[in-house]
Design an enzyme around this catalytic site. Structure first.
Site, short mmCIF file in Angstrom:
data_model
loop_
_atom_site.label_atom_id
_atom_site.label_comp_id
_atom_site.label_asym_id
_atom_site.label_seq_id
_atom_site.Cartn_x
_atom_site.Cartn_y
_atom_site.Cartn_z
CG HIS A 1 -3.10 3.24 1.81
ND1 HIS A 1 -3.49 2.85 0.55
CD2 HIS A 1 -3.27 2.15 2.61
CE1 HIS A 1 -3.87 1.59 0.58
NE2 HIS A 1 -3.75 1.15 1.81
CB CYS B 1 -0.96 -0.02 1.18
SG CYS B 1 -2.16 -1.34 1.00
CG ASN C 1 -6.55 -1.00 0.59
OD1 ASN C 1 -5.89 -0.46 -0.30
ND2 ASN C 1 -6.01 -1.54 1.67
#
Ligand code: ACO
Length: 327
Positions: free
Chosen positions: A252, A111, A282
């Protein structure tokens, strides 16, 4: 001169999967998913690979800058879902876009992939190693999510964000500072067990579902809240920035609670935080560039805006970038 983002675009596949979709076959609810994560829906690519998410975003990114494929010097793809272990997805993208004169490579930082690749691209451009880098953050998370496990099926989506990195023509605008970290002690909480050289694919690994994500949510959550908030405050202090100086936090998008905790520690209100987790979940390396692209498209980003980009992901990997928007 610092490097900067001179063009940006994103792509999400058209097929929408709401929380209600998972309610049909998993022991979960829209209420649980919304409260614990902030996610309402996500997009999954029905056919194709990560490069197929990148190509439409990359074409738009180049078009917005008035550039042709032959103008691109370097391609970096940040991803944990490459089309293949090798060749690099950067090579696949180069071929699909018909870019004749580029070099490039993939970068794996989960990520934090886009942030780590952004700093790498900036250094390549600043050193004269390339005039420009086509920087792609993309993941087809639906390829590695275990859709029989309610603890992960609902968390992820597919998408791509592509930025063009070039030298800024103003010394005060662009990517001005970064703080990046890794800590392999965190590896045991978030990983894909099989498919690499440590555990090649076998009938056993498939039977044991070891090609899917393994995540210990609570452990990652605690580390992410601390890591992303600490590094965001650290980069503000290092650059003498107060909460009033910040136009946007670009975090993020793993969990709205992690994002909110980071904003609180920085002392900034949620109207200064880019959030798209509700619609796209996500998307790993695509979260930060897709937010930047969406906010830019909506006319909400102004030249000179102070941005803090912050991430936390598997590895563990985490970090923050301070940039002054230049478009
Ligand atoms: N629906 C209903 N219940 C669920 C679901 C679901 N989808 N998922 C888990 N639960 C249950 C659990 O089974 C557990 O039940 P139990 O108490 O009976 O055992 C309960 O909910 C609580 O589970 P937790 O895992 O403790 O829930 P938590 O509040 O921690 O939320 C989550 C889980 C959303 C995964 C959270 O821990 C999180 O966001 N973690 C961090 C994720 C992250 O930042 N990852 C890094 C980036 S990803 C990357 O790098 C690839």
């Amino acid at each position: 001169m610092p490097a900067t983002i001179t063009s940006i675009a994103h792509y999400f596949p058209p097929d929408v999967y709401t929380n209600e979709y998972f309610e049909q076959y998993l022991d979960t609810s829209d209420e649980w998913i919304t409260e614990r994560t902030g996610i309402k829906e996500r997009r999954f690519l029905k056919e194709g690979a990560t490069s197929d998410l990148i190509v439409p975003a990359a074409k738009l990114c180049l078009e917005r800058r008035g550039m042709k494929p032959e103008d691109v010097d370097c391609i970096i793809v940040a991803t944990v879902t490459p089309d293949h272990m090798f060749p690099a997805t950067a090579c696949v993208v180069q071929n699909k876009l018909g870019i004749p004169n580029a070099w490039g490579f993939d970068l794996s930082a989960a990520c934090s992939g886009f942030l780590f690749a952004l700093v790498t691209a900036a250094k390549i451009v600043e050193s004269g190693g390339a005039r420009n880098v086509l920087l792609c953050g993309a993941d087809k998370m639906s390829a590695i999510v275990d859709f029989e496990d309610r603890a992960q099926a609902v968390l992820f989506g597919d998408g791509a964000g592509v930025a063009l990195i070039e030298k800024s023509d103003d010394p005060n605008l662009g990517i001005l500072d970064h703080i990046l970290y890794i800590d392999g002690e965190g590896g045991k909480y978030l990983y894909q067990a099989a498919g690499g050289s440590a555990k090649p694919a076998s009938i056993e690994t498939v039977k044991n579902r070891e090609h899917y994500i393994h995540q210990e949510g609570q452990a990652v959550f605690k580390a992410a809240v601390k890591g992303m908030a600490d590094v965001s405050v650290e980069i503000m202090e290092k650059n003498n920035l107060t909460k009033d100086d910040i136009a946007y936090l670009v975090p993020h998008q793993a969990n709205l609670r992690i994002i909110t905790a980071t904003a609180q520690r920085m002392g900034i209100s949620m109207d200064k935080v880019m959030v798209n987790i509700d619609k796209y979940a996500n998307t790993t390396a695509a979260t930060i560039p897709s937010c930047l692209s969406q906010w830019w498209e909506a006319g909400k980003l102004k030249k000179g805006d102070n941005l803090i980009l912050a991430s936390f992901g598997a590895g563990f990997t985490w970090g923050a970038v301070y940039m002054k928007w230049s478009m």
